[in-house]
Scaffold this active site. Structure first.
Site, PDB file in Angstrom:
ATOM      1  N   TYR A 207      23.548  13.617   6.150  1.00  0.00           N
ATOM      2  CA  TYR A 207      23.054  12.252   5.987  1.00  0.00           C
ATOM      3  C   TYR A 207      21.588  12.323   5.587  1.00  0.00           C
ATOM      4  CZ  TYR A 207      21.851   7.392   7.270  1.00  0.00           C
ATOM      5  OH  TYR A 207      21.405   6.089   7.277  1.00  0.00           O
TER       6      TYR A 207
ATOM      7  N   LYS B 115      26.490  11.441   3.174  1.00  0.00           N
ATOM      8  CA  LYS B 115      26.062  10.075   2.875  1.00  0.00           C
ATOM      9  C   LYS B 115      24.666  10.176   2.272  1.00  0.00           C
ATOM     10  CE  LYS B 115      24.627   5.628   4.771  1.00  0.00           C
ATOM     11  NZ  LYS B 115      24.292   4.836   5.987  1.00  0.00           N
TER      12      LYS B 115
ATOM     13  N   VAL C  30      29.084   4.285   2.767  1.00  0.00           N
ATOM     14  CA  VAL C  30      28.788   3.831   4.132  1.00  0.00           C
ATOM     15  C   VAL C  30      27.718   2.775   3.963  1.00  0.00           C
ATOM     16  CG1 VAL C  30      27.998   4.478   6.432  1.00  0.00           C
ATOM     17  CG2 VAL C  30      29.321   6.108   5.061  1.00  0.00           C
TER      18      VAL C  30
END
Length: 293
Positions: free
Chosen positions: A130, A158, A201
């Site tokens: 992330y 992400k 997301v």
């Protein structure tokens, strides 16, 4: 993880306590509107304002209530905290862990790569990288991601950089790996899918999950032009609940749409009348466009 999912907001009551009943209801609210997975304890979840015990309980409640996969946010600045949270999430049924880049201290790419390898080596569930430089002042370079994608327990990423060119470079460097590449901004979802992304997301999926579902559906049907058109229709609303008014604005807008979002936790403050009026206008514009979805 493929498709779209929200970094699920955490409902707090007026006193700032975790509202578990509202959280369960919220899971049903977003699932009924087509989300493909859920991300408890993400950035829009106010995870950094919660204790470790509260984060663990939030993940447990979501995993218990969900009928879609759960990608649990478990990252902390240090490896011990991250692994403890990841093991706890695995124990309560999370399917994978979303691990933010270590923050507070500055780290170079070699350090970040070594950290993620250590976490992935020990994690009982797949790890998703992330990268969110706007919050951490640290990003993962495409070359670093390409090397990490070769790790058997690093399942995806992400990317919240907002940089489509960098997103494309990451896709090029992970094309030969079994690696999910998800975008973190609803304002570029259609473009990211066309660039090879596998989903998103998205804060937008908290407030308008039917819209993000429709964008992904258009892409899956081979109509990337349509996916970009639908994305463009959501840009203003997405910006309002991210860049302009943040989590208090997002939760207000969700409540206006009937979602049990609860209140934001201190030090967040409720939005003022001017912000509420602006968000009401954005929501009215969105409702006029809903027929397109």
């Amino acid at each position: 993880m493929h498709g779209t999912g929200p970094p699920l907001v955490t409902p707090f009551d007026a006193d700032g306590a975790l509202d578990e009943a509202a959280l369960r209801d919220l899971v049903g609210w977003v699932e009924s509107r087509g989300v493909d997975f859920l991300v408890p304890c993400g950035s829009n979840s106010e995870a950094e304002l919660m204790t470790a015990e509260e984060r663990a309980r939030t993940i447990e409640v979501v995993a218990d209530e969900a009928s879609v996969p759960v990608l649990a946010g478990t990252g902390s600045p240090g490896k011990r905290e991250t692994l403890a949270a990841t093991e706890s999430a695995a124990d309560v049924g999370a399917d994978a862990a979303l691990v933010v880049t270590p923050f507070y201290y500055g780290h170079d790419q070699a350090t970040l790569e070594a950290y993620y390898r250590e976490v992935a080596d020990e994690s009982p569930i797949p790890v998703y990288l992330y990268s969110v430089p706007v919050f951490t002042d640290t990003g993962l370079d495409p070359e670093t991601v390409g090397r990490l994608a070769e790790h058997p327990n690093v399942a995806g990423m992400k990317d919240s950089s907002g940089d489509i060119a960098a997103f494309q470079r990451i896709r090029e460097r992970t094309a030969d790996a079994d690696f999910d590449l998800m975008v973190g901004s609803g304002g570029v979802l259609g473009q990211a899918l066309a660039a090879g992304g596998t989903g998103g997301v998205l804060a937008l999926a908290n407030i308008a999950p039917e819209a993000t579902t429709a964008i992904y559906g258009a892409h899956e049907a081979g109509d990337d032009g349509r996916a970009r058109e639908l994305t463009a229709a959501c840009v203003d609303l997405d910006h309002s609940v991210t860049g302009e008014y943040g989590i208090p604005g997002l939760k207000y807008a969700m409540r206006q749409r009937g979602a049990p979002a609860g209140h934001a936790r201190s030090p967040h403050r409720p939005i003022d009348d001017e912000a509420r009026a602006a968000l009401d206008d954005r929501l009215a514009e969105f409702e006029e466009l809903r027929a397109e979805f």
